[in-house]
Every structure is written in C-alpha cells, then in structure tokens.
Design a protein around this motif. Sequence first.
Motif, short mmCIF file in Angstrom:
data_model
loop_
_atom_site.label_atom_id
_atom_site.label_comp_id
_atom_site.label_asym_id
_atom_site.label_seq_id
_atom_site.Cartn_x
_atom_site.Cartn_y
_atom_site.Cartn_z
N PRO A 112 0.78 -1.65 0.16
CA PRO A 112 -0.67 0.28 0.01
C PRO A 112 1.08 1.07 -0.35
CG PRO A 112 -0.91 -1.47 1.80
CD PRO A 112 0.31 -2.29 1.47
N ALA A 113 2.51 1.11 0.79
CA ALA A 113 2.45 2.21 0.69
C ALA A 113 3.71 2.83 -0.08
CB ALA A 113 3.51 2.48 1.82
N LEU A 114 4.23 1.45 -0.99
CA LEU A 114 4.39 1.56 -2.53
C LEU A 114 3.87 2.66 -3.30
CD1 LEU A 114 6.95 -1.28 -1.93
CD2 LEU A 114 6.94 1.01 -2.54
N VAL A 115 2.28 2.01 -3.18
CA VAL A 115 1.33 2.31 -4.72
C VAL A 115 0.78 3.58 -4.18
CG1 VAL A 115 -1.38 2.21 -5.21
CG2 VAL A 115 -0.04 0.08 -4.64
N LEU A 116 1.21 3.87 -2.77
CA LEU A 116 0.56 5.07 -2.03
C LEU A 116 2.01 6.61 -3.04
CD1 LEU A 116 -1.11 5.41 0.45
CD2 LEU A 116 -2.29 6.44 -1.43
N LEU A 117 2.94 5.85 -2.45
CA LEU A 117 4.40 6.30 -2.86
C LEU A 117 4.40 6.67 -4.54
CD1 LEU A 117 7.68 7.83 -1.92
CD2 LEU A 117 8.05 5.77 -2.13
N GLY A 118 4.24 5.88 -5.52
CA GLY A 118 3.92 5.96 -7.15
C GLY A 118 3.32 6.97 -7.10
N ALA A 119 1.48 6.44 -6.47
CA ALA A 119 1.08 7.49 -6.92
C ALA A 119 1.31 9.20 -6.66
CB ALA A 119 -0.53 7.03 -6.41
N LEU A 120 1.34 9.40 -5.71
CA LEU A 120 1.18 10.98 -5.23
C LEU A 120 3.02 11.16 -5.67
CD1 LEU A 120 -0.71 10.24 -2.01
CD2 LEU A 120 -1.79 11.05 -4.27
N VAL A 121 3.43 10.45 -5.80
CA VAL A 121 5.12 11.04 -5.90
C VAL A 121 6.25 10.90 -7.22
CG1 VAL A 121 7.47 11.26 -4.77
CG2 VAL A 121 5.27 10.99 -3.13
N VAL A 122 5.51 9.45 -7.42
CA VAL A 122 6.64 9.28 -8.33
C VAL A 122 6.66 9.58 -9.92
CG1 VAL A 122 7.89 7.22 -10.35
CG2 VAL A 122 8.64 7.55 -7.80
N TYR A 123 4.45 9.15 -10.19
CA TYR A 123 4.20 9.63 -11.18
C TYR A 123 4.04 10.97 -11.43
CZ TYR A 123 0.51 10.65 -14.23
OH TYR A 123 -0.72 11.17 -15.43
N PRO A 124 3.55 11.83 -10.14
CA PRO A 124 4.05 13.78 -10.56
C PRO A 124 4.99 14.52 -11.18
CG PRO A 124 2.37 12.98 -8.67
CD PRO A 124 2.93 11.67 -8.79
N ILE A 125 6.46 13.86 -10.28
CA ILE A 125 7.55 13.50 -11.72
C ILE A 125 7.43 13.65 -12.68
CG2 ILE A 125 10.05 13.90 -10.65
CD1 ILE A 125 9.43 13.64 -7.87
N VAL A 126 7.18 12.94 -12.74
CA VAL A 126 7.80 11.87 -14.19
C VAL A 126 7.20 12.82 -14.50
CG1 VAL A 126 7.58 9.80 -15.87
CG2 VAL A 126 8.67 9.37 -13.25
N TYR A 127 5.57 13.35 -14.59
CA TYR A 127 4.68 13.88 -15.49
C TYR A 127 5.50 15.04 -15.43
CZ TYR A 127 0.75 15.17 -18.06
OH TYR A 127 -0.16 16.46 -18.81
N SER A 128 5.59 15.89 -14.30
CA SER A 128 5.89 17.63 -14.69
C SER A 128 7.51 17.42 -15.57
CB SER A 128 6.93 17.50 -13.00
OG SER A 128 5.16 17.57 -12.34
N VAL A 129 7.81 16.16 -15.33
CA VAL A 129 9.70 16.60 -16.05
C VAL A 129 8.95 15.94 -17.92
CG1 VAL A 129 11.24 14.84 -16.72
CG2 VAL A 129 11.13 15.18 -14.75
N TYR A 130 7.90 15.38 -17.91
CA TYR A 130 7.52 15.57 -19.46
C TYR A 130 6.72 16.37 -19.95
CZ TYR A 130 3.36 13.96 -23.14
OH TYR A 130 2.81 13.57 -23.73
N ARG A 131 5.86 16.94 -18.59
CA ARG A 131 5.05 18.68 -19.67
C ARG A 131 5.70 19.70 -19.42
NH1 ARG A 131 2.69 21.64 -20.92
NH2 ARG A 131 0.51 22.63 -21.48
#
Length: 472
Positions: free
Chosen positions: A60-79
């Motif tokens: 659960p912690a890894l899912v939240l970390l990926g959804a709330l931290v990793v994904y926003p960082i990757v998408y911000s770099v892409y955007r």
Amino acid sequence: MTTAAAGGADAVPPADKHPSGRPPVPGPRTPSDGPAGGPGRSRRSVTGTRRFIAALFLAPALVLLGALVVYPIVYSVYRSFLDQAGTGFAGFDNYKALFSDDTIRTAVKNNAIWVVLAPTVSTALGLIFAVLTERIRWGTAFKLVVFMPMAISMLAAGIIFRLVYDAAPERGIANAVWVGVHDTFTESAGYPKAHPLPVHPLKAGGGGSFVTKAPVRAGQPVLLPLVGVAPAKMPKDAEPAKAAKAGSGKITGTAWLDFTRGGGGRPNVIDAKELGLKGIKVEAVKEGEVVASATAGADGTFTLPAAADGAELRLPASNFKEPYNGVEWLGPTLVTPGIIGSYVWMWAGFAMVLIAAGLAGLPRELLEAARVDGANEWQVFRRITVPMLAPVLAVVLVTLMINVLKIFDLVFIIAPGSSQDDANVLALQLYRSSFGTDADLGIGSAIAVLLLLLVLPVMYVNIRRIRKEGRR
C-alpha cells in the motif's frame, strides 16, 4: 564391575553426550535430511516468508508513493517539454524562459536570499535562546512561548504579520513602535495642509512656506492665523490660544488655528475655543537671511529678539510637511526581509527546541574542565559548545533550507498586490504560472522541476549525514 561401568578407555558415551562433555552440535542439514520432526517433509524458507510478508505490508505504501510522488514527478518532467497548450513539443524553451523572464529571475534571486538568510538567522537565534535559557529557572516557560508560533498555521501567521506591517501606525504595530522611537529622538511633524485664508496677514513665500504681507515692528503683537488642520490632529497638549502681550524692543505674536468647532468664530480674531499651534517655528527674515527664530508655545505665543524688528516673519515649509508615518515595510525594498522576519518568528522556536535537546546531551565535565582551565564563557561557547553541537546545527540548518525552498503561504498572504512581484519566490511563481487565465503549464512544470533540482543536493547532504551517523 564392567569396563564401561568403571569408566575405562573403552567406555562408550551415551548417544546424547559428546566425549568432551558438551552436547553435540548439529551439522548442516541437506535437502535429503527431511524437515525437523521427521523424515519425508518439505520445509519452507523462513527468509522467503518474511520477504513475502514485508512486501505485503509495503505494497500500500509503494502504491501511494508511486501515485502521489513518482508519477507527478515523471509527468511534470514530461510536461515541462511541451508548449502552453500541451499539444506541441517545446524542447528547452520553457527552461530558457526561467532565466530570461524578469519575474521568474526575481523569484530565483529571492529564493537565494531566503535560503541564505532565513535558515541562518533562525538557527542562530535558536542557538542563542537555547544557551541563554539553559540555566535560568523560567527557561522552560520562555522556550514554550518561543515555540508557540509553531502551532500557528502559515495562513494565520501571514494574516498576523500583514497587520503587523500595516503602514498606518494606528494599526500596524511595527510602524507604531518605529514612529514612537523616531518621535522620541526627533521633533515630530508640524501641521500638514495648514494654510492661511486670503483675509489673513500671510501669503505664500515659495517652497511651501508662508510670510507676513508686511514687515513687523517691535511693540506691535503679530497675528499668524492658519486653517486646514483638523482639530483631532492638533497636539493633545495644545492650549487655547492667547493674545501675546506687547514687549518693549521685542517682537511678540500668536500663531493659532483660526477655526472654531461648531462655527461662530471670526477670522483674524483669537476666539475662546481656538487652539494655539504649539511647536510651530517662526523665522525673522531680512534680505533673504534668517536673523532670528522662535518656537510657539502650547498657547501659540512666541517672542523674537530686537533683531527681528523690521523683518518679515516666515513660517518655514518644515512646519507643513507630512508627519513621519514610519517605514513602508511591505514596499518593494523591504517586503522580502519583512516576510523573512515572519518566518524567523515561526521557526526560531523549532530550532531552539532541537538545539536545546542536543545541548542537554553534552558532557558537563568537559565544559567544567574548560572553565577550571581558565576559559571564559565566550571561549567555552565558541570552542567547545558550538563544535560539539555541529551535528545538531547541521540537522536544523538543512531542514530549514529544504523548508524555505518550498515557501509559498507567507509570501502569498503578506505581500500586497503592488509589491508581490518584488517578493516573488519560485513556489509562488509556480502557482501563478500554473493557474489563472494566462496559465502556462509548460513553464509551471519547468519551475517545479527546477525546485526539485534545488532540493535534491540538500537532501543528498542530509541522507549522507544520516548514514554516517548510523555507521558510528
């Protein structure tokens, strides 16, 4: 008696005994040995079971970390590499705008000021408070009071300091104190907007001054009436105006507010309810030079020496300047230091508590030994206390540096619209670029990536320090 019973050399030890008398140590088990408790059973790996359980709890912690931290960082770099509409590739244009746009460059400059000043001042004050309150009886109460601002949200603190920095001394406590100190050592302002009426014996003298229409003579009291001063703005210790007595060889006169509240007053006549212009300065001028000067008393009367005979009387422009209203704390020049002051007010208590905890763990015998050897308190503080507190000071400093890189609330609330561009920081510019009618998510994402890059070195230093302490 048998040989075995006699304990001879040929005696056979029991199966559960070792010749040395110690219990036998079991050898390594092989897959063919079977599980403990009987042959023919398969044994599960204890390590494998623990890994599965750990993964189950971490999922659960890894899912939240990926959804709330990793994904926003990757998408911000892409955007950040797309244009304003998000449909076309912009390359590094958004990053170039960070260093070519004046507003964003101001934000970068202000962030640098924040990173240098705010953590340093907060840590220094925390160190001073922790050391000074260590041995006093009411030190705990003092620390509690200093730490209390940490319980206030950034929003509430911003509203508080927006009022503290209000330009009007009657509302803003900062200017109230500043004006009070200024007026203690400097003569207070005179009567702004005061002026004579056409029927008064005064005329404009140039540069904001007023002069008498005719030269004055000794023995003839002079009248210097003015209007344009609200009775509420008059000095509190002003007294009812009095007609000056004629003085032999001297120039006497009265300067007063030629206005009767409620009406009924007569121009150029000192009425009973009219107040003297206390503190107004009067100069005697002959051929462009000041030959004498005087200051009116609480009842408006003044006296000039015989040298003023035949001169024109002048009320200099200094009498009519605007009163000193303090410092424009939220103006373009001081808005950033002012907001940093509110941050220090909030976070100095945090620094003090952590440093006080570190100070409590210092070996007292070492400090006492230094004092016995002849070191004074300053030397003990500088050469022993501070070096031994260096790890704690580093923790506080690094934590506050990360915190100020993300500062947004205080700047957004305290800085007025007229000087918000001058107080701008990267987090605020990220908000302004990402939302609103002229939003450009490409530039907003580039600012977010820049903030991440600025935080990473500080976090790296912090992680290295934590690992180094863990190996000790």
